[in-house]
Design an enzyme around this catalytic site. Structure first.
Site, PDB file in Angstrom:
ATOM      1  N   ASP A 401       0.817  -1.211   0.000  1.00 25.59           N
ATOM      2  CA  ASP A 401       0.000   0.000   0.000  1.00 25.59           C
ATOM      3  C   ASP A 401       0.849   1.259   0.000  1.00 25.59           C
ATOM      4  O   ASP A 401       0.294   2.358  -0.071  1.00 25.59           O
ATOM      5  CB  ASP A 401      -0.936   0.001   1.213  1.00 25.59           C
ATOM      6  CG  ASP A 401      -2.312   0.527   0.866  1.00 25.59           C
ATOM      7  OD1 ASP A 401      -2.722   0.376  -0.300  1.00 25.59           O
ATOM      8  OD2 ASP A 401      -2.977   1.081   1.758  1.00 25.59           O
ATOM      9  N   ASP A 794     -11.154  -5.007  11.793  1.00 26.09           N
ATOM     10  CA  ASP A 794     -11.369  -6.421  12.062  1.00 26.09           C
ATOM     11  C   ASP A 794     -12.628  -6.649  12.897  1.00 26.09           C
ATOM     12  O   ASP A 794     -13.386  -7.599  12.631  1.00 26.09           O
ATOM     13  CB  ASP A 794     -10.133  -7.014  12.757  1.00 26.09           C
ATOM     14  CG  ASP A 794      -9.605  -6.109  13.862  1.00 26.09           C
ATOM     15  OD1 ASP A 794     -10.263  -5.095  14.148  1.00 26.09           O
ATOM     16  OD2 ASP A 794      -8.546  -6.414  14.438  1.00 26.09           O
TER      17      ASP A 794
END
Length: 1094
Positions: A401, A794
């Site tokens: 990224d 998450d």
């Protein structure tokens, strides 16, 4: 896409696609921007490749670029000649014959010549559904192509066994045989035992021949009766063996125990013994009762002379009690699990047969190579490539990224070293398969190694790895100084990711297909480098956005039904970990409802005492086991195997309820009332249930949803064909995005790539799905994939899956599945906890807050308790900070939060303390957690609560109310060469101020209280003990923080000296104010008058 194709960079929005090829030498060669392939001159699509893997050439005379679909359409419907040279097209291998084709001798291509299937797949295969859907986008202006190439039509007269082999009897010998399959049909001499035929041929069933068909089929013949007798004897022997617990088998019966073992479940629950769990539950109930009496006394007996202190303490204690309930009751039903890898092998991975294990896509995410060293990422990738799993079913995708060329070059070096490392691991079956940690093991590596060449090969491999580390470190050193013109590739072309915030999407296949073989010639797993497109003005959603990009890229290139995501510093410590997860995912009874299998996090490089509770043993070995007994553990961000369909936002398959029984003993009027009430209830609830289903399919006549996971039974003839006919394409594209290839792949529940798409078209789609604007106006991040809205994506992702009715599994293998690195020094650890707590605060203020989201779905009540606790715990920092300040205030003012205790009140106080201690002891007993781990967890709960959690609450409020966004710090993934050197590293941060202040206040309070008691006499010591106990409770919990603040014993940080001076000044002023050496009197103040009374 082949591994030798080079780095592919492009932007779908800008209609750019270039290939930067890697030169074998070190030299240049100018700019290397080349188009992938020449497009078809008729439709504009890619030409693609033929059956031999070479570029498809329709005309052998002039090689005019025409794709296969246009070539077949021209031969079938057009002039059958090349548009350029007007030469008649010849039939190529794999293409159907048309009128006027020349006879071909010595060419064995009858299946392709007559348009038949390969491998016996029918129209009810999900591949046909997806390919037909993709065909609708790729066949503009090509006539009425109802069936794509490679897929036949359903015959008018189906065979009795649906075209499948039964008892080695080919389809042409079935009881009902179409004439074109027999010897006398169609004029052909050869018989093609294929399940479906060319629809252009007439289908005329012939009558059965008893001497041929019935005898071959077996029904009513002697062979049939003999087979039935043998089956009955086998069943009797099998039952006898089960009842006796043993037995001898010989001959053909020797496979019976093997077959019986393969039918057994792949896993089982192991409940906690009742002798351990029942006392634990009893003490929880007793503690609840004691809490009720305790709060009754506290509320009914205020302290009038210290009302403010009493009120604050009662409010804090009530909050602590509510937090304890949220944390305690999800542990009510803890379980453990066992897996049976031998049964998994017997069922899906038999020796000598093609493996039937499901493919798995591995995701590795990294951002900044300066904070996440490339050597750490390389070890994680190497452990994945060497995993004990079928090679052709493993694909590894690395998300960069940060678009760093350092990561790209390090991955290139890793792919070359993997060609030597992977065969070494599999040859000697070593563990772990991350070279850095394997060579650091302080064990006897000759144990259980009988191969004579092991020592020699190990030494050679260690030398290879040392050279590999030198090359990686050289890349890191070179990357420290960025050139002014930016980085350039080996061929001289500029690196596309020079501008980190404005660069095209990049994909590079390092291993896989034609370029993925090791030094021994064996195939290697696929290794793909991915860097998604980034442009100014777009919200890229950090890690969650990167993971969703990997989901789409992997769906286009490999489309495995299961995904495993790992942080770049978490390597595979147990090479059989994936098989452990498959024991749950592929279990025919349990697997259909499992959305993910979560493994516990284990860490390397932590000191023996685990000063800052980095291991999180209490959470992973107590809380998660408790959740596994309810609906499953929460997702913790790494070390998790997902079901791809669950990430797509589908509801879990519903369990079919048995039909309700009716009773004839009730009066007719009662039955009629009940029936009418039930009918009305069904009518009112039907639209509500339909809204909950995330379905995108509808029938023409029936408005109810027609397809959901698990509702269509496998093997039902025509079920998938019906599903393909009712697909609502617009809703699918609105949900998944404007990629026909990706949308088609979502229909393949068992995974697999589309046969009708060429590698070049898949490459274009892969660049398309990682473009920065692909997710606009779709459900990505809302209902699909990793959910946006918090930096702790998450928790949200797992919460949404559980709300859809899925359950998760907690798997703890004997050998830890994955291991990672944890921050060692105090500052990094506090920043890590700050990031987690800030994410929980963001969820608290979002629409996905478990307090009000997901009711009426599939989330269970106690599971909701756990999610509420996961987003409420940062708010505990406010009452915790106030409660830790009270002891110092009480010691300095001489007041206390409780009145003088009576005998009854003393009983409730003592009973509460005893229940707290007994609960912890019994919890450690059933979970196996050591007392030092439990105590470190209690200490860091206070340390993190008065520092990181407190700052997270204020940062979250600033973000929600004022719109001020705060950035988080990526924790360091590696320390210095010296063992535990990071443990003593002192980094000043504002997070250290609140706990430091609490320590100073309580130390001063203790000194002031003791001085006051010494000065006032014996009567002052009684009330002092309660206050001292309160203050020492705070100091003992903050002791690890004090050690981290001081650092090494042989060096004292400057900040500690400053605080010492400040402490001395404050203590001196307080000493003068208290004046403990002056006797205090409650009588009147007498002044000396100066007169001599004597």
């Amino acid at each position: 896409m082949e591994a030798s194709a080079g780095l592919v960079a492009g932007s779908h929005n800008r209609n750019e696609l270039v290939v930067i090829r890697r030169e074998s030498g070190g030299g240049g060669g100018g700019a290397a921007a080349r188009r992938a392939e020449a497009p078809c001159q008729i439709c504009g699509d890619d030409v693609g490749v033929g059956f031999d893997g070479e570029p498809f050439v329709a005309c052998n005379e002039c090689a005019f670029p025409v794709c296969r679909a246009c070539y077949e359409y021209e031969r079938r419907e057009g002039s059958q000649a090349c548009p350029q040279c007007r030469t008649r097209y010849k039939r190529l291998k794999g293409c159907p014959r048309v009128a006027g084709d020349e006879e071909e001798d010595g060419v064995d291509d009858l299946e392709g010549e007559f348009g038949l299937h390969h491998g016996g797949e029918g129209d009810d295969d999900p591949q046909h559904v997806a390919a037909s859907m993709l065909r609708a986008h790729m066949s503009y202006g090509r006539g009425d192509a109802q069936h794509p190439a490679g897929f036949g039509a359903v015959p008018n007269v189906p065979l009795l066994t649906n075209g499948q082999m039964v008892d080695d009897i080919p389809p042409e010998q079935h009881a009902l045989v179409p004439s074109y399959m027999g010897g006398g049909g169609g004029g052909g001499k050869r018989i093609h035992p294929l399940p479906f035929a060319d629809p252009s041929l007439p289908v005329q069933p012939r009558s059965m021949d008893p001497s041929k068909d019935l005898a071959a089929y077996g029904y009513g013949s002697v062979a049939w009766s003999d087979r039935m007798e043998r089956w009955k004897k086998n069943q009797e022997r099998l039952q006898h063996a089960r009842s006796e617990g043993g037995g001898d088998w010989d001959g053909e019966d020797a496979d019976l125990p093997l077959m019986d073992e393969a039918r057994q479940p792949l896993s089982r629950k192991v409940p906690i013994p009742s002798s351990r769990i029942n006392p634990y539950r009893m003490i929880i109930v007793i503690r609840l009762v004691v809490l009720g009496f305790f709060f009754h006394y506290r509320v009914m007996h205020p302290v009038n002379d210290a009302f403010a202190l009493w009120l604050i303490s009662v409010i804090c204690e009530i909050w602590f009690a509510m937090s304890w309930i949220l944390d305690q009751f999800p542990k009510w039903l803890p379980i453990e699990r066992e897996t049976y890898l031998d049964r998994l092998s017997l069922r899906f991975d038999k020796e000598g047969q093609p493996s039937q294990l499901a493919p798995v896509d591995f995701f590795v995410s990294t951002v900044d190579p300066s904070k996440e060293p490339p050597l750490v990422t390389a070890n994680t990738v190497l452990s994945i490539l060497a995993v004990d799993y079928p090679v052709e079913k493993v694909s590894c995708y690395v998300s960069d990224d940060g678009a760093a060329m350092l990561t790209f070059e390090a991955l290139s070096e890793t792919s070359e070293f993997a060609k030597k490392w992977v065969p070494f691991c599999k040859k000697f079956n070593i563990e772990p398969r991350a070279p850095e940690w394997y060579f650091q093991q302080k064990i006897d590596y000759l144990k259980d190694k009988v191969a004579a060449s092991f020592v020699r090969d190990r030494r050679a491999m260690k030398r290879e790895y040392e050279e590999f580390k030198v090359r990686i470190n050289a890349l890191v050193a070179k990357a420290q100084k960025v050139p002014e013109e930016g980085w350039t590739m080996q061929d001289g072309s500029p690196w596309p990711g020079n501008n980190v915030r404005d660069h095209p999407g990049m994909i590079q296949v390092f291993l896989g297909q034609s370029g993925g073989h090791d030094v021994e010639g064996n195939e290697l797993p696929r290794l793909v480098y991915v860097s998604r497109e980034k442009r100014p003005g777009y919200n890229h959603h950090k890690k969650a956005g990167a993971m969703n990009a990997l989901v789409r890229v992997s769906a286009v290139l490999s489309n495995a039904p299961y995904l495993l995501n790992l942080d770049c510093d978490h390597y595979i410590n147990n090479s059989k970990a994936i098989k452990e997860a498959m024991c749950f995912m592929m279990d025919p009874l349990l697997g259909k409802k499992v959305c993910y299998v979560q493994f516990p996090q284990r860490f390397d490089g932590i000191d023996r005492h685990d000063r800052y509770a980095n291991r999180n043993v209490v959470f992973f070995d107590i809380n998660m086991k408790g959740l596994d007994g309810i609906q499953g553990p929460i997702y913790v961000g790494t070390g998790c195997v997902f079901r791809r369909q669950a990430l797509y936002g589908y509801d879990a398959p519903k369990t079919k309820k048995p039909p309700s029984r009716t009773c004839n003993c009730w009066p007719k009027w009662c039955l009629s009332c009940c029936c009418s009430r039930n009918k009305n209830k069904k009518k009112t609830t039907k639209p509500k249930t339909e809204k909950k289903k995330r379905l995108f399919f509808k029938k023409a006549e029936n408005p109810s949803p027609a397809y959901a996971l698990g509702e269509i039974e496998e093997g039902a003839p025509g079920a998938d064909v019906e599903k393909a006919g009712i697909v609502n394409q617009q809703k699918l594209e609105k949900k998944f995005g404007q990629s026909s290839v990706f949308v088609a792949s979502t229909l393949l529940e068992n995974g697999g790539t589309l046969k009708s798409a060429s590698p070049a078209s898949l490459l274009k789609e892969a660049i398309h799905v990682i473009s920065c604007g692909y997710e606009d106006k779709t459900d990505w991040g809302k209902e699909i994939g990793w959910i946006y809205g918090s930096i702790t994506e998450d928790i949200l992702t797992g919460f949404k899956m559980h709300c859809h009715g899925w359950r998760s599994i907690y798997c703890i293998p004997k050998r830890p599945a994955f291991k990672g690195s944890a921050p060692l020094n105090l500052s990094d650890r506090l920043h890590q906890v700050l990031r987690w707590a800030l994410g929980s605060v963001e969820i608290f203020f979002s629409k996905h807050c478990p307090l009000w989201y997901g009711y009426g779905g599939g989330l269970k009540f106690l599971e909701r308790f756990s999610y509420i606790n996961s987003i409420v715990y940062p708010w505990t920092s406010i009452p915790l900070l106030a409660y830790c300040t009270l002891p110092a205030i009480c010691l300095l003012t001489g007041k206390f939060i409780t009145p003088e205790l009576t005998n009854v009140a003393s009983i409730w106080f003592m009973a509460l303390f005893i229940c707290i201690f007994v609960t912890g002891i019994l919890e450690m007993r059933w979970s196996g957690v050591a007392i030092d781990d439990w105590w470190r967890n209690e200490q860091f709960w206070v340390i993190g609560g008065v520092s990181s959690h407190l700052f997270a609450v204020f940062q979250g409020l600033l973000k929600v109310l004022a719109g001020i966004d705060t950035s988080f710090t990526v924790t360091s993934k590696a320390g210095d060469d010296e063992e535990f050197s990071e443990l003593y590293t002192f980094k000043w941060t504002t997070l250290l101020i609140p706990p430091t202040t609490l320590l100073l206040l309580n130390f001063i309070g203790v000194v002031a209280g003791i001085s006051n008691a010494i000065n006032n006499g014996y009567e002052s010591w009684g009330p002092l003990f309660g206050k001292l106990f309160f203050a020492f409770w705070v100091i003992v919990h903050l002791y690890p923080f004090l050690k981290g603040l001081v650092g090494r014993q042989n060096r004292t940080p400057t900040i500690v000296i400053v605080w010492s001076i400040l402490l001395a000044s404050i203590f001196s002023l307080l000493w003068v104010r208290i004046d403990p050496f002056l006797a205090k009197s409650d009588g009147p103040l007498l002044e000396e008058c100066g007169l001599d009374c004597n």
